[in-house]
Scaffold this motif. Sequence first.
Motif, PDB file in Angstrom:
ATOM      1  N   THR A 224      -1.703   6.067 106.600  1.00 54.41           N
ATOM      2  CA  THR A 224      -1.426   6.128 105.158  1.00 54.41           C
ATOM      3  C   THR A 224      -1.441   7.592 104.732  1.00 54.41           C
ATOM      4  OG1 THR A 224      -3.733   6.191 104.462  1.00 54.41           O
ATOM      5  CG2 THR A 224      -2.790   4.003 104.879  1.00 54.41           C
ATOM      6  N   GLY A 225      -1.270   7.822 103.447  1.00 56.47           N
ATOM      7  CA  GLY A 225      -1.425   9.178 102.915  1.00 56.47           C
ATOM      8  C   GLY A 225      -2.895   9.591 102.855  1.00 56.47           C
ATOM      9  N   GLY A 226      -3.817   8.650 103.031  1.00 55.15           N
ATOM     10  CA  GLY A 226      -5.258   8.944 102.984  1.00 55.15           C
ATOM     11  C   GLY A 226      -5.955   7.900 102.135  1.00 55.15           C
ATOM     12  N   MET A 227      -6.970   7.246 102.712  1.00 55.97           N
ATOM     13  CA  MET A 227      -7.671   6.152 102.029  1.00 55.97           C
ATOM     14  C   MET A 227      -9.027   6.568 101.485  1.00 55.97           C
ATOM     15  SD  MET A 227      -5.704   3.541 101.924  1.00 55.97           S
ATOM     16  CE  MET A 227      -6.822   2.228 101.455  1.00 55.97           C
ATOM     17  N   GLY A 228      -9.403   7.820 101.722  1.00 59.01           N
ATOM     18  CA  GLY A 228     -10.690   8.275 101.210  1.00 59.01           C
ATOM     19  C   GLY A 228     -11.016   9.613 101.833  1.00 59.01           C
ATOM     20  N   VAL A 331     -13.120   7.327  97.180  1.00 56.58           N
ATOM     21  CA  VAL A 331     -12.674   6.042  97.735  1.00 56.58           C
ATOM     22  C   VAL A 331     -11.356   5.699  97.045  1.00 56.58           C
ATOM     23  CG1 VAL A 331     -13.213   3.582  97.994  1.00 56.58           C
ATOM     24  CG2 VAL A 331     -15.067   5.276  98.069  1.00 56.58           C
ATOM     25  N   VAL A 332     -10.324   5.480  97.848  1.00 56.95           N
ATOM     26  CA  VAL A 332      -9.008   5.155  97.278  1.00 56.95           C
ATOM     27  C   VAL A 332      -8.909   3.643  97.083  1.00 56.95           C
ATOM     28  CG1 VAL A 332      -6.524   5.136  97.736  1.00 56.95           C
ATOM     29  CG2 VAL A 332      -7.875   7.176  98.261  1.00 56.95           C
ATOM     30  N   LEU A 333      -8.580   3.246  95.861  1.00 54.23           N
ATOM     31  CA  LEU A 333      -8.234   1.844  95.602  1.00 54.23           C
ATOM     32  C   LEU A 333      -6.712   1.762  95.657  1.00 54.23           C
ATOM     33  CD1 LEU A 333     -10.495   0.675  92.637  1.00 54.23           C
ATOM     34  CD2 LEU A 333     -10.252  -0.431  94.844  1.00 54.23           C
ATOM     35  N   ALA A 334      -6.218   0.986  96.633  1.00 49.50           N
ATOM     36  CA  ALA A 334      -4.765   0.867  96.817  1.00 49.50           C
ATOM     37  C   ALA A 334      -4.330  -0.543  96.447  1.00 49.50           C
ATOM     38  CB  ALA A 334      -4.418   1.163  98.268  1.00 49.50           C
ATOM     39  N   ALA A 335      -3.038  -0.672  96.152  1.00 50.06           N
ATOM     40  CA  ALA A 335      -2.496  -2.013  95.881  1.00 50.06           C
ATOM     41  C   ALA A 335      -2.277  -2.721  97.211  1.00 50.06           C
ATOM     42  CB  ALA A 335      -1.180  -1.886  95.118  1.00 50.06           C
ATOM     43  N   ALA A 377       0.920   0.991  89.529  1.00 51.58           N
ATOM     44  CA  ALA A 377       2.315   1.442  89.594  1.00 51.58           C
ATOM     45  C   ALA A 377       2.470   2.366  90.807  1.00 51.58           C
ATOM     46  CB  ALA A 377       2.707   2.164  88.307  1.00 51.58           C
ATOM     47  N   GLY A 378       2.126   1.838  91.964  1.00 53.41           N
ATOM     48  CA  GLY A 378       2.245   2.652  93.173  1.00 53.41           C
ATOM     49  C   GLY A 378       1.381   2.079  94.273  1.00 53.41           C
ATOM     50  N   GLY A 379       1.373   2.768  95.407  1.00 48.55           N
ATOM     51  CA  GLY A 379       0.575   2.320  96.552  1.00 48.55           C
ATOM     52  C   GLY A 379      -0.889   2.648  96.372  1.00 48.55           C
ATOM     53  N   ARG A 380      -1.179   3.957  96.253  1.00 55.11           N
ATOM     54  CA  ARG A 380      -2.560   4.353  95.959  1.00 55.11           C
ATOM     55  C   ARG A 380      -2.697   4.389  94.437  1.00 55.11           C
ATOM     56  NH1 ARG A 380      -3.667   9.444  99.759  1.00 55.11           N
ATOM     57  NH2 ARG A 380      -1.610  10.075  99.041  1.00 55.11           N
ATOM     58  N   VAL A 381      -3.660   3.673  93.909  1.00 55.88           N
ATOM     59  CA  VAL A 381      -3.690   3.379  92.470  1.00 55.88           C
ATOM     60  C   VAL A 381      -4.786   4.168  91.755  1.00 55.88           C
ATOM     61  CG1 VAL A 381      -3.979   1.528  90.775  1.00 55.88           C
ATOM     62  CG2 VAL A 381      -2.657   1.119  92.862  1.00 55.88           C
ATOM     63  N   LEU A 382      -6.011   4.102  92.278  1.00 55.96           N
ATOM     64  CA  LEU A 382      -7.135   4.807  91.655  1.00 55.96           C
ATOM     65  C   LEU A 382      -7.930   5.543  92.726  1.00 55.96           C
ATOM     66  CD1 LEU A 382      -8.506   1.971  89.314  1.00 55.96           C
ATOM     67  CD2 LEU A 382      -7.267   4.006  88.565  1.00 55.96           C
ATOM     68  N   ASP A 409      -5.563  -7.221  92.664  1.00 61.73           N
ATOM     69  CA  ASP A 409      -4.478  -6.949  93.611  1.00 61.73           C
ATOM     70  C   ASP A 409      -4.734  -5.693  94.438  1.00 61.73           C
ATOM     71  OD1 ASP A 409      -2.955  -9.163  92.972  1.00 61.73           O
ATOM     72  OD2 ASP A 409      -1.960  -8.152  91.296  1.00 61.73           O
ATOM     73  N   GLY A 410      -5.973  -5.197  94.388  1.00 62.70           N
ATOM     74  CA  GLY A 410      -6.259  -3.948  95.101  1.00 62.70           C
ATOM     75  C   GLY A 410      -7.169  -4.149  96.304  1.00 62.70           C
ATOM     76  N   PHE A 411      -7.253  -3.122  97.119  1.00 63.06           N
ATOM     77  CA  PHE A 411      -8.214  -3.118  98.235  1.00 63.06           C
ATOM     78  C   PHE A 411      -8.647  -1.677  98.494  1.00 63.06           C
ATOM     79  CE2 PHE A 411      -6.129  -1.245 102.026  1.00 63.06           C
ATOM     80  CZ  PHE A 411      -4.815  -1.144 101.573  1.00 63.06           C
ATOM     81  N   CYS A 412      -9.775  -1.551  99.187  1.00 65.58           N
ATOM     82  CA  CYS A 412     -10.215  -0.214  99.592  1.00 65.58           C
ATOM     83  C   CYS A 412     -10.928  -0.309 100.925  1.00 65.58           C
ATOM     84  CB  CYS A 412     -11.147   0.399  98.544  1.00 65.58           C
ATOM     85  SG  CYS A 412     -12.749  -0.430  98.420  1.00 65.58           S
ATOM     86  N   ARG A 413     -11.127   0.816 101.548  1.00 70.97           N
ATOM     87  CA  ARG A 413     -11.964   0.854 102.748  1.00 70.97           C
ATOM     88  C   ARG A 413     -13.423   0.916 102.330  1.00 70.97           C
ATOM     89  NH1 ARG A 413      -9.741   4.381 107.749  1.00 70.97           N
ATOM     90  NH2 ARG A 413     -11.988   4.172 108.192  1.00 70.97           N
ATOM     91  N   ARG A 414     -14.275   0.288 103.108  1.00 72.33           N
ATOM     92  CA  ARG A 414     -15.708   0.250 102.783  1.00 72.33           C
ATOM     93  C   ARG A 414     -16.507   1.179 103.687  1.00 72.33           C
ATOM     94  NH1 ARG A 414     -17.699  -2.017  98.033  1.00 72.33           N
ATOM     95  NH2 ARG A 414     -15.898  -3.139  97.241  1.00 72.33           N
ATOM     96  N   ASP A 415     -15.811   1.976 104.508  1.00 72.12           N
ATOM     97  CA  ASP A 415     -16.548   2.785 105.486  1.00 72.12           C
ATOM     98  C   ASP A 415     -16.224   4.279 105.366  1.00 72.12           C
ATOM     99  OD1 ASP A 415     -13.953   2.724 106.408  1.00 72.12           O
ATOM    100  OD2 ASP A 415     -14.476   2.264 108.490  1.00 72.12           O
ATOM    101  N   ILE A 416     -15.863   4.709 104.164  1.00 73.31           N
ATOM    102  CA  ILE A 416     -15.574   6.138 103.981  1.00 73.31           C
ATOM    103  C   ILE A 416     -16.824   6.951 104.367  1.00 73.31           C
ATOM    104  CG2 ILE A 416     -14.938   7.926 102.284  1.00 73.31           C
ATOM    105  CD1 ILE A 416     -12.698   5.797 103.048  1.00 73.31           C
ATOM    106  N   GLY A 417     -16.593   8.012 105.116  1.00 72.03           N
ATOM    107  CA  GLY A 417     -17.707   8.892 105.508  1.00 72.03           C
ATOM    108  C   GLY A 417     -18.469   8.432 106.733  1.00 72.03           C
ATOM    109  N   TRP A 418     -17.953   7.409 107.459  1.00 71.10           N
ATOM    110  CA  TRP A 418     -18.758   6.825 108.552  1.00 71.10           C
ATOM    111  C   TRP A 418     -19.098   7.853 109.632  1.00 71.10           C
ATOM    112  CZ3 TRP A 418     -17.070   6.786 113.580  1.00 71.10           C
ATOM    113  CH2 TRP A 418     -15.699   6.930 113.810  1.00 71.10           C
ATOM    114  N   ARG A 419     -18.176   8.756 109.912  1.00 68.81           N
ATOM    115  CA  ARG A 419     -18.462   9.713 110.999  1.00 68.81           C
ATOM    116  C   ARG A 419     -19.674  10.584 110.640  1.00 68.81           C
ATOM    117  NH1 ARG A 419     -12.827  10.183 111.185  1.00 68.81           N
ATOM    118  NH2 ARG A 419     -11.933   9.436 113.114  1.00 68.81           N
TER     119      ARG A 419
END
Length: 423
Positions: A224-228, A331-335, A377-382, A409-419
Motif C-alpha cells: 500500500t502507500g503506507g498503513m501506519g 494508524v491509517v484508517l482505510a476504506a 472519499a478515497g483509499g486511505r481515509v483518516l 466501512d473502514g479497517f486498520c492494522r492493529r500492529d503498528i510499531g511491532w518491530r
Amino acid sequence: MNILLVGSGGREHALAWKIAASPLVTRLVAAPGNPGMAAQAELRAVSATDVDGLVALAREIAADLVVIGPESAVDAGLGDALEAAGIPCFGPSAAAGQLESSKAFTKAFCDRHGLPTSAYAVCESADEAKAALDRFEAPYVIKADGLAAGKGVVIAHERAEAEAAIDDAFGGRFGAAGARVVLEEFLDGEIGSLFALCDGETSMLFGWAQDHKRAFDGEQGPNTGGMGAYSPAPVFTPELVEQIRTRLVEPAFAGIAADGSPYRGVLFVELMATRTGPKLVEFNVRFGDPECQVLMLRLESDLVPYLQACAKGTLHEMPAPKWRDEPAVCVVLAAKGYPGTPVAGGVIRGLDSDLAEAAVVFHAGTRREADGSLRAAGGRVLNVCARGPDLKTALDRAYAAVDKIDFPDGFCRRDIGWRALAR
Ligand code: GLY
C-alpha cells in the motif's frame, strides 16, 4: 507570511496543522485541501496538478511561499512554473522530480553516481520482463516505472505470481506508469524512511520514521502507500544515520546538482538496512505519507523557517531541527478494499468526541456532505496519530481514539510499531 499549501491528503493535513501553528503565518490557503484542513486553512478548489491555476492562486493571495505536498504536482512542473513566476517554492523541479517519477531514471542515477541499491532490470515489454525474471531469485520485486500512488509495487513469492504482475502492469493497471517495468533484487533487512532538506546547495537531515507498507497485520497482504508509521524507529542507530547521510543523501544531492537540476525541497530516502549497510529502495521527492504525520507531531521547531530556507537558499543559516523525545505514531484508517477498489462513501462518525489524550486525527480521503456528514472519499481515509511518553502509550492512545471512531466501512492494522515493541 502568506502560504499556499498544495495537496489534499493526510500528509498535507499534517503540514497544514504544523504550518498554521507558526507565529510567522498570517494566511494559509490550501489547494484543494480536504475537510479536515478547513480547521487550519482556507480551502480553494484548484487541483494539485493545475499548474496555471496554482500560479494564479499564488499571485492572487500574494503568496510568500508555496509548499508542494504531492509528487503529482512536482511531476506536473509546478516548481518550475513558480520559479519562472518568481514565487518562492518548497518543492523540486520536474527534472529533479524524476528521482521519484521514474524508477528506471533513479536506478541509472544510482549507477552513475555510485549510490548503493539493489540489482535491477528495466524492461520495455512483458516478454522481456518475463525472460529477465531468470536473472533474479524469489521473492521477485516488480515495479511500475512511473507514479502509481504507492500501489505500483508487487512482491511475488512465486514465478507465476510475478508473471501475472508483469501482465497486469503492461496490461494497463497503472496506466502510463506501467508502460515500463523495473525488476529488482529483493533486499533482505529492515526498511526505514529518512528525510533530508536541500536548498540547492546546503542539505540537512530532517527526521526519520518507519512505515508499514503491507495492508494487513503481520506484514501480510498487498503493498500500500503506507498503513501506519512511528518515529523514532530503533532501526535508525547513529551509525546507520551517518551511513545514510554519506552514502545516499549527500551523493544524491551532489549528483542531481551535477546533472543540472539542483534540488530544493525534501528528499525522502526509503532504504533497506542490510547486513552490508543501507541500500536505496526508492527516492521520493516529497514527505512520506504517513511518515510526515508522525514527524510533524514530533517536530518541536517551527517548520516554516525550514521550508522558507529551502526555497530561498538560506538553509546554511538554520540550526538542526529540534525533535520531541516522545514517540509519535500514526494508524491509517482505510476504506475496505484498499489498496484495490475501496468502498466509496462510507459514513464516518465520532470525530467530534473527546477521542484520547494527545491524539490528533488528520483527514486523508474524506468528503463533507451538504448535510454536514463526513464520508470516505478515497483509499486511505483518516490518520489517527498520538504521542506518548513511550511507544506503547502512544499506540494505546492512538488505538483508543481509533475505537471511538465509527467508520463501519473502514479497517486498520492493529500492529503498528511491532518491530520496535519486539526489541
Ligand atoms: N509511506 C510511503 C510513501 O509515502 O510513499
